[in-house]
Design an enzyme around this catalytic site. Structure first.
Site, PDB file in Angstrom:
ATOM      1  N   ALA A  66       0.864  -1.184   0.000  1.00  0.00           N
ATOM      2  CA  ALA A  66       0.000   0.000   0.000  1.00  0.00           C
ATOM      3  C   ALA A  66       0.898   1.231   0.000  1.00  0.00           C
ATOM      4  O   ALA A  66       2.059   1.176   0.404  1.00  0.00           O
ATOM      5  CB  ALA A  66      -0.887  -0.026   1.237  1.00  0.00           C
ATOM      6  N   GLY A 110       0.679  -5.053   0.927  1.00  0.00           N
ATOM      7  CA  GLY A 110      -0.505  -5.132   0.075  1.00  0.00           C
ATOM      8  C   GLY A 110      -0.216  -5.760  -1.276  1.00  0.00           C
ATOM      9  O   GLY A 110      -1.127  -6.318  -1.904  1.00  0.00           O
ATOM     10  N   GLU A 113      -0.445  -9.366  -0.644  1.00  0.00           N
ATOM     11  CA  GLU A 113      -1.863  -9.653  -0.389  1.00  0.00           C
ATOM     12  C   GLU A 113      -2.668  -9.643  -1.691  1.00  0.00           C
ATOM     13  O   GLU A 113      -3.549 -10.476  -1.900  1.00  0.00           O
ATOM     14  CB  GLU A 113      -2.415  -8.635   0.621  1.00  0.00           C
ATOM     15  CG  GLU A 113      -1.797  -8.824   2.000  1.00  0.00           C
ATOM     16  CD  GLU A 113      -2.083  -7.671   2.944  1.00  0.00           C
ATOM     17  OE1 GLU A 113      -1.821  -6.502   2.564  1.00  0.00           O
ATOM     18  OE2 GLU A 113      -2.566  -7.913   4.047  1.00  0.00           O
ATOM     19  N   GLU A 133       4.634  -5.144   7.178  1.00  0.00           N
ATOM     20  CA  GLU A 133       3.875  -4.050   7.803  1.00  0.00           C
ATOM     21  C   GLU A 133       4.309  -3.778   9.227  1.00  0.00           C
ATOM     22  O   GLU A 133       4.238  -2.641   9.714  1.00  0.00           O
ATOM     23  CB  GLU A 133       2.371  -4.364   7.779  1.00  0.00           C
ATOM     24  CG  GLU A 133       1.721  -4.272   6.403  1.00  0.00           C
ATOM     25  CD  GLU A 133       1.758  -5.562   5.610  1.00  0.00           C
ATOM     26  OE1 GLU A 133       2.568  -6.458   5.935  1.00  0.00           O
ATOM     27  OE2 GLU A 133       0.973  -5.679   4.656  1.00  0.00           O
TER      28      GLU A 133
HETATM   29  N1  CAA Z   1       4.648   3.120  -0.730  1.00  0.00           N
HETATM   30  C1  CAA Z   1       5.085   4.255  -1.257  1.00  0.00           C
HETATM   31  N2  CAA Z   1       6.278   4.397  -1.860  1.00  0.00           N
HETATM   32  C2  CAA Z   1       7.055   3.288  -1.931  1.00  0.00           C
HETATM   33  C3  CAA Z   1       6.671   2.069  -1.402  1.00  0.00           C
HETATM   34  C4  CAA Z   1       5.385   1.990  -0.773  1.00  0.00           C
HETATM   35  N3  CAA Z   1       4.891   0.858  -0.257  1.00  0.00           N
HETATM   36  N4  CAA Z   1       7.638   1.169  -1.604  1.00  0.00           N
HETATM   37  C5  CAA Z   1       8.625   1.821  -2.248  1.00  0.00           C
HETATM   38  N5  CAA Z   1       8.271   3.110  -2.451  1.00  0.00           N
HETATM   39  C6  CAA Z   1       9.053   4.155  -3.108  1.00  0.00           C
HETATM   40  C7  CAA Z   1      10.205   4.610  -2.242  1.00  0.00           C
HETATM   41  O1  CAA Z   1       9.766   5.569  -1.278  1.00  0.00           O
HETATM   42  C8  CAA Z   1      11.124   5.189  -3.261  1.00  0.00           C
HETATM   43  O2  CAA Z   1      10.675   6.476  -3.616  1.00  0.00           O
HETATM   44  P1  CAA Z   1      11.751   7.688  -3.798  1.00  0.00           P
HETATM   45  O3  CAA Z   1      12.593   7.257  -4.974  1.00  0.00           O
HETATM   46  O4  CAA Z   1      10.877   8.871  -4.091  1.00  0.00           O
HETATM   47  O5  CAA Z   1      12.523   7.781  -2.532  1.00  0.00           O
HETATM   48  C9  CAA Z   1      10.917   4.292  -4.473  1.00  0.00           C
HETATM   49  O6  CAA Z   1       9.667   3.637  -4.260  1.00  0.00           O
HETATM   50  C10 CAA Z   1      11.978   3.226  -4.608  1.00  0.00           C
HETATM   51  O7  CAA Z   1      12.079   2.554  -3.363  1.00  0.00           O
HETATM   52  P2  CAA Z   1      13.468   2.316  -2.616  1.00  0.00           P
HETATM   53  O8  CAA Z   1      14.426   3.436  -2.894  1.00  0.00           O
HETATM   54  O9  CAA Z   1      13.164   2.037  -1.180  1.00  0.00           O
HETATM   55  O10 CAA Z   1      13.966   0.999  -3.380  1.00  0.00           O
HETATM   56  P3  CAA Z   1      14.886  -0.159  -2.806  1.00  0.00           P
HETATM   57  O11 CAA Z   1      15.186  -1.035  -3.978  1.00  0.00           O
HETATM   58  O12 CAA Z   1      16.020   0.390  -2.019  1.00  0.00           O
HETATM   59  O13 CAA Z   1      13.955  -0.966  -1.777  1.00  0.00           O
HETATM   60  C11 CAA Z   1      11.910  -2.045  -1.079  1.00  0.00           C
HETATM   61  C12 CAA Z   1      12.821  -1.649  -2.261  1.00  0.00           C
HETATM   62  C13 CAA Z   1      12.604  -3.094  -0.193  1.00  0.00           C
HETATM   63  C14 CAA Z   1      10.651  -2.647  -1.683  1.00  0.00           C
HETATM   64  C15 CAA Z   1      11.579  -0.792  -0.234  1.00  0.00           C
HETATM   65  O14 CAA Z   1      11.127   0.242  -1.095  1.00  0.00           O
HETATM   66  C16 CAA Z   1      10.528  -1.002   0.807  1.00  0.00           C
HETATM   67  O15 CAA Z   1      10.802  -1.561   1.858  1.00  0.00           O
HETATM   68  N6  CAA Z   1       9.265  -0.562   0.541  1.00  0.00           N
HETATM   69  C17 CAA Z   1       8.187  -0.609   1.475  1.00  0.00           C
HETATM   70  C18 CAA Z   1       7.624  -2.030   1.590  1.00  0.00           C
HETATM   71  C19 CAA Z   1       6.525  -2.063   2.612  1.00  0.00           C
HETATM   72  O16 CAA Z   1       6.706  -1.757   3.785  1.00  0.00           O
HETATM   73  N7  CAA Z   1       5.306  -2.487   2.195  1.00  0.00           N
HETATM   74  C20 CAA Z   1       4.148  -2.566   3.061  1.00  0.00           C
HETATM   75  C21 CAA Z   1       3.335  -1.316   2.944  1.00  0.00           C
HETATM   76  S1  CAA Z   1       2.020  -1.259   4.146  1.00  0.00           S
HETATM   77  C22 CAA Z   1       0.766  -2.186   3.471  1.00  0.00           C
HETATM   78  O17 CAA Z   1       0.897  -2.746   2.398  1.00  0.00           O
HETATM   79  C23 CAA Z   1      -0.483  -2.259   4.287  1.00  0.00           C
HETATM   80  C24 CAA Z   1      -1.453  -3.294   3.846  1.00  0.00           C
HETATM   81  O18 CAA Z   1      -1.363  -4.464   4.205  1.00  0.00           O
HETATM   82  C25 CAA Z   1      -2.580  -2.944   3.004  1.00  0.00           C
END
Ligand code: CAA
Length: 259
Positions: A66, A110, A113, A133
């Site tokens: 998400a 998400g 999911e 999460e």
């Molecule tokens: N939401 C918004 N932006 C996201 C994102 C997310 N879930 N995941 C990645 N991005 C964005 C980053 O902020 C980044 O943006 P900028 O370039 O503007 O800084 C861009 O995508 C690239 O990401 P990274 O620089 O972090 O890339 P990476 O290769 O170093 O890492 C990753 C990749 C491990 C996937 C890392 O981005 C990450 O950990 N992302 C978040 C994953 C996460 O926590 N997901 C769960 C979300 S909560 C949810 O989903 C709730 C639910 O159950 C419904």
């Protein structure tokens, strides 16, 4: 509808393909994206020419979850009153045609999911699945705590959800989360091959088989078997059952007409 967050195309006139397309955010699932996805899936479901749907992302990310940027400022009142997730993420559950998730790269939160809500997952060898999460001070909110244990068992589901560790494609296949793993450059060919195979079967059988398997997650064994039995009996009312069995008996290829 002009889509901003997804791309939609048809393959071979009968497979609907939806590609998540927010590359700068690793396909983070925003409200707008989920609205568009719902519209696209419903349109394919209603299109008689379409027999199967593929949902995919980019090489780097199926979807990284998400949209955290959007969620960061949400209050309880926002998410509760706005019916966050339920309002537009669950449209996919109402889709009757098979939806195959073709997953490469990250399928996190998400994103994992969403893939699990599809009917089966074909993964590229670079796919990584996780429910991270907990690192954000929340828990999975789009069915992860329910579908992941059903797919991989309690121990792995607890491990992934409580430690936030990711599973690679090989582990995901061993654990039963994905049905096949293929080389990254073969992912779409593999998914399309599976989709075309499904398209050639009786649409009625396909819908009934999906409905019956999904019922197994909602009911006890006796009721589930009875539900299956009734659908099985009902298939004998179709022209496709006559065609399929006649084709077998006469050693020819069946021509299903979906009626
Ligand atoms: N939401 C918004 N932006 C996201 C994102 C997310 N879930 N995941 C990645 N991005 C964005 C980053 O902020 C980044 O943006 P900028 O370039 O503007 O800084 C861009 O995508 C690239 O990401 P990274 O620089 O972090 O890339 P990476 O290769 O170093 O890492 C990753 C990749 C491990 C996937 C890392 O981005 C990450 O950990 N992302 C978040 C994953 C996460 O926590 N997901 C769960 C979300 S909560 C949810 O989903 C709730 C639910 O159950 C419904």
């Amino acid at each position: 509808m002009a889509y901003q967050n997804i791309e939609v195309r048809t393959e071979a006139g009968k497979v609907g393909v939806v590609t998540l397309n927010r590359p700068k955010q690793l396909n983070a699932l925003s409200n707008d994206l989920m609205d568009e996805l719902g519209v696209a899936l419903k349109a394919f479901d209603a299109d008689d020419a379409i027999g199967c749907i593929i949902l995919t992302g980019s090489e780097k990310a199926f979807a990284a979850g998400a949209d955290i940027g959007a969620m960061a400022s949400y209050s309880f009142a926002d998410v509760y009153k706005g019916d966050y997730i339920t309002r537009n993420w669950e449209t996919i559950r109402s889709i009757r045609k098979p939806v195959i998730a073709a997953v490469s790269g990250f399928a996190l939160g998400g994103g994992c999911e969403l893939a699990m809500t599809c009917d089966f997952i074909i993964a590229a060898d670079n796919a990584r699945f996780g429910q991270p999460e907990i690192k954000l001070g929340i828990i999975p909110g789009a069915g992860g705590t329910q579908r992941l244990p059903r797919a991989v068992g309690k121990s792995k589901a607890m491990d992934m959800t409580l430690t936030a560790r990711m599973m690679d494609a090989a582990e995901a296949e061993r654990a039963g989360l994905v049905s096949r793993v293929v080389a990254l450059d073969k992912l779409m060919d593999e998914a399309l091959g599976a989709a075309l195979t499904i398209c050639d079967y009786s649409r009625i059988s396909v819908l009934a088989a999906k409905e019956s398997i999904n019922r197994s997650f909602e009911t006890g064994l006796s009721d589930g078997v009875m539900f299956e039995r009734r659908l099985f009996h009902a298939t004998f009312a179709t022209e496709d059952q006559k065609e399929g069995m006649d084709a077998f008996v006469n050693k020819r290829k069946p021509q299903f007409r979906h009626r």
